[in-house]
Design an enzyme around this catalytic site. Structure first.
Site, PDB file in Angstrom:
ATOM      1  N   THR A 750      24.735 -53.226  27.213  1.00  0.00           N
ATOM      2  CA  THR A 750      24.391 -52.025  26.455  1.00  0.00           C
ATOM      3  C   THR A 750      24.929 -52.162  25.038  1.00  0.00           C
ATOM      4  O   THR A 750      25.781 -53.020  24.754  1.00  0.00           O
ATOM      5  CB  THR A 750      25.020 -50.762  27.061  1.00  0.00           C
ATOM      6  N   ASP A 751      24.447 -51.321  24.141  1.00  0.00           N
ATOM      7  CA  ASP A 751      25.136 -51.137  22.876  1.00  0.00           C
ATOM      8  C   ASP A 751      26.419 -50.362  23.187  1.00  0.00           C
ATOM      9  O   ASP A 751      26.617 -49.859  24.292  1.00  0.00           O
ATOM     10  CB  ASP A 751      24.236 -50.392  21.888  1.00  0.00           C
ATOM     11  N   TRP A 752      27.278 -50.230  22.195  1.00  0.00           N
ATOM     12  CA  TRP A 752      28.633 -49.728  22.445  1.00  0.00           C
ATOM     13  C   TRP A 752      28.651 -48.202  22.619  1.00  0.00           C
ATOM     14  O   TRP A 752      28.210 -47.459  21.757  1.00  0.00           O
ATOM     15  CB  TRP A 752      29.539 -50.164  21.302  1.00  0.00           C
TER      16      TRP A 752
END
Length: 807
Positions: A750-752
């Site tokens: 995932t993105d953060w």
């Protein structure tokens, strides 16, 4: 060095000769400057004002001659030992050019004062030029160089119109996330009133006016396009650590501009079809222009061609080239176009040969031209020629039928005549005599409906009209079976305990009670045998980010030391290895991605990737979070500087080269942001609404090329929603398309701190939740029957397989 020595023990061993460090070494900085020069685009050069002759005197106007922007903000920021501005670049060439120092001292002092007052670099105010100083500058020289800069970054978008009632010009980082600085009265796409006043004063006084644009993407070009008092314009972009010197050298003729635009420069912001609804809502964006993005719009839609100042692929040189296309032909499922390129001018230079195809409109409708192949020549001396052969698969000219006009969910070569064009921009490409004839519709690939729109009600057609789209059922997802997280938890402010324990860096091999991952590496046991001994809790911990070690500040993957699983670190990109300033490690700042793309040079981009990947490895990082390959759908996207182009084919080919370069160091590249992350405002909850055809042909195409050609170790899913389903929870996107259709075998992260629910992300094939996961929620979901051990095993296995690739 034994396997995982770097990631386990973090030794600072240099990769250069005799153990010297390569991070920010002279060779890498020289490569950064070379890449910057090759990506700079000469838009205008009336009366051959450039290059400047040896012994020239210049007056540097614009606060940007000191307020130099080397790159964008957010993940694109890099800690460097220095960054050279245009004034400093000219200063290193004192044997060839002299600068009016009193004027430069005025700008130096003004910028310094603005910094001290708290203004953000790149977002300072253009000062008014004292009349007496302007008069002195004109007495000194007849040649003025104007520099304009722009800065944007992660988390906010550029504005077309900004409220001017609020006169607070001191912009905090928090305020940036909401809007651009109020200094841009009409949005930062256009000149500010102060900048326009400065330009007017300069062009009134000086006989020769040169403009240098220190920007990260598309800007207004109407103020210089047809103004005879501005003779030359160089798009210097955001050139990294040596961008100012690179620009100065090109202005002085040390090198020859060879960059080409990767975006269409329209006459006005409103001419881009995406502008009208870009800021219409924070909750969604309707991609009503469909596949007609960039030049596909301007070269196809009736009347749009007249609204272009500088077309896609355009760029001037100090020399001239002649292109002679040979007879094109088809063979073994490919089209071939031989071209002879000859330097017929007075200076050595490089040219970019571009081939486009035009498909029959048929029932599906097509862009008038689409980029099919390109090649940059070597440096050609005066009178020298080079033969190039451009080629591409015939199947790549197929179009996707998402509504069943011919065959639903199929890529189809429609019957009719396919024509071809060769030139040095999309506008001047000349049609070839050869046409490829298709007698009957051919189904190239049969797929199934994925990521179809649920709320988009219409889309543009090739004649500029719109067709209605059917309402489809959203991707089936269950209601959240767990208590929703708080905003603080999803944004990464939950207790540090969520990240798990900070384990020792060593592994105790005494009294072994179980198997270690190293045994899988040496072939003693299988991965399945290794994983069988892991508890459910172990699996859940593997599916989230782990504590930072060494110089890392974006967290790690792995970290089960009792089983010999190291904690391998990640680091941000894409303009260089991003290390927190407090670590006192300076790295090389490379030109922004848009500038690298403007080089149209796959070999050069691969060299940059290899050098950047070496810095990643030397600093004990295992995965570099780059390249970023979202499409330049709109000039207003705040992160366009991180992305390559409006064209998915060009983006895919160049980013694939970047990935090859990075991964030859045995470190991983994580390609981002998958997908349709074309807006930063409310990026965690904004729904990108696009037709399935546009999704596949435009917004996924670059990712597909990269996956198939360069096999990246990782892909990063995006924050946003795609047609009603979060990208990180979208099984159709991550499993069916990415893995099923394209054969991707790496890790999806995932993105953060996404807003996605962790167990849903795991079920969708999103292997790791960053920056930290929620293992306790995974176990609760398993207990409630919402998740199985097998679901976690599938994702954990991919994480472990990536770790095995690390040296």
């Amino acid at each position: 060095m034994q396997k995982w020595t770097r990631v386990l023990y973090q030794p600072g061993i240099g990769l250069g000769e005799n153990g010297e460090r390569v991070t920010a070494c002279k060779k890498h900085i020289a490569l950064s400057k070379e890449a910057a020069k090759e990506g700079m685009v000469l838009l205008k050069n009336d009366r051959n004002v450039l290059p400047l002759a040896k012994g020239s005197k210049v007056a540097l106007f614009g606060k940007a001659s000191f307020d130099y922007v080397r790159g964008g903000g957010g993940s694109g920021e890099v800690t460097v030992s220095y960054a050279r501005n245009l004034y400093e670049g000219f200063g290193l060439m004192k044997d060839r050019v002299t600068v009016f120092e009193e004027l430069s001292a005025f700008y130096r002092d003004n910028v310094k004062a603005q910094y001290q007052a708290g203004r953000v670099p790149g977002m300072t105010i253009e000062p008014e030029i004292p009349a007496e100083l302007l008069k002195k500058a004109r007495a000194y020289t007849d040649t003025a160089v104007i520099t304009i800069c722009r800065f944007s970054g992660e988390g906010w978008d550029r504005k077309s119109i900004v409220d001017t009632e609020n006169k607070n010009l001191f912009v905090s980082e928090e305020e940036m996330a909401k809007r651009s600085a109020e200094i841009f009265e009409d949005g930062d796409f256009n000149l500010t009133h102060a900048e326009q006043a400065m330009v007017n004063a300069v062009k009134t006084c000086f006989e020769k006016v040169i403009v240098v644009m220190n920007v990260g993407g598309m800007v207004d070009s109407s103020w210089f396009y047809d103004d005879e008092r501005i003779q030359s314009v160089l798009m210097a972009w955001q050139g990294g650590i040596e961008g100012g010197l690179a620009a100065a050298e090109l202005l002085m003729g040390e090198g020859n501009p060879s960059g080409k635009l990767v975006d269409t420069f329209a006459k006005a912001l409103d001419d881009y079809p995406s502008t009208a609804n870009f800021h219409a809502s924070e909750r969604f964006v309707d991609y009503t222009e469909d596949i007609y993005v960039g030049y596909r719009y301007f070269e196809t839609i009736p009347g749009a061609a007249d609204r272009v100042n500088y077309p896609f692929g355009f760029g001037l040189s100090y020399t001239d080239f002649a292109l002679n296309a040979g007879a094109a032909y088809a063979e073994n499922g490919r089209i071939y176009v031989p071209v002879m390129v000859t330097n017929v001018g007075r200076m050595a230079g490089k040219e970019v040969v571009q081939a486009y195809f035009g498909a029959p409109q048929g029932k599906l409708g097509k862009p008038a031209k689409q980029l099919a192949a390109f090649q940059k020549t070597r440096l050609l001396q005066t009178g020298e020629s080079q033969s190039v052969v451009l080629s591409w698969d015939i199947d790549d000219m197929a179009s996707y039928d998402d509504l069943g006009k011919i065959r639903e969910s199929a890529y189809i070569l429609e019957k009719g005549s396919y024509c071809f064009y060769v030139g040095v921009s999309v506008r001047d490409a000349v049609e070839l005599p050869y046409h490829y004839e298709v007698q009957e519709d051919i189904i190239v690939r049969m797929l199934s409906r994925k990521c179809a729109p649920t709320s988009l009600d219409k889309r543009m057609l090739a004649d500029g009209s719109f067709e209605e789209l059917p309402v489809t059922t959203p991707i089936e997802t269950d209601a959240n079976g767990l208590v929703p997280l708080t905003v603080a938890e999803t944004d990464g402010f939950a207790p540090a305990a969520r990240a798990g324990k900070r384990y020792h860096l060593w592994v105790n091999t005494m009294a072994q009670q179980h198997h270690f991952l190293r045994e899988v590496a040496d072939g003693s046991i299988t991965m399945d045998e290794f994983m069988a001994q892991l508890s459910d809790e172990d699996l859940a911990n593997l599916l989230g980010g782990q504590p930072n070690m060494g110089v890392a500040n974006t967290f790690g993957w792995g970290n089960l030391p009792e089983y010999g699983v190291p904690n391998v670190m990640t680091a941000d990109g894409p303009a260089g290895l991003r290390i927190a300033p407090e670590c006192n490690v300076c790295t090389t700042a490379w030109p922004c991605a848009t500038q690298l793309a403007c080089s149209w040079n796959e070999e050069l981009v691969e060299q940059v990737g290899e050098a950047g990947g070496a810095e990643v490895k030397e600093n004990n990082i295992a995965v570099w979070l780059t390249p970023a390959v979202n499409i330049h759908r709109s000039p207003l996207c705040g992160r366009n500087f991180e992305y390559y182009s409006e064209d998915p084919f060009l983006t895919g080919k160049l980013a694939a080269a970047m990935v090859r370069g990075i991964q030859c160091n045995h470190v991983g590249a994580a390609v981002k942001h998958f997908a349709l992350n074309n807006k930063e405002t409310n990026r965690k909850n904004s729904d990108s609404r696009a037709s399935e055809r546009a999704v596949r042909e435009v917004y996924l195409r670059a990712f597909e090329i990269i996956v198939k050609e360069s096999k990246p170790w990782a892909v990063m899913s995006s924050y946003n929603i795609i047609n009603g389903c979060r990208a990180s929870e979208n099984r159709e996107l991550l499993e069916d398309i990415l893995r099923g259709e394209w054969g991707f075998d790496g890790v999806v992260t995932t993105d953060w701190w996404t807003n996605g629910e962790h167990y849903k992300e795991v079920r969708a094939g999103n292997d790791i939740k960053m920056a930290t996961g929620f293992p306790e929620r995974l176990l609760e979901a398993q207990h409630r029957g919402l998740l199985t051990r097998r679901d976690m095993e599938i994702c954990a296995k991919r994480v472990l397989e990536l770790i095995l690739k690390v040296d």
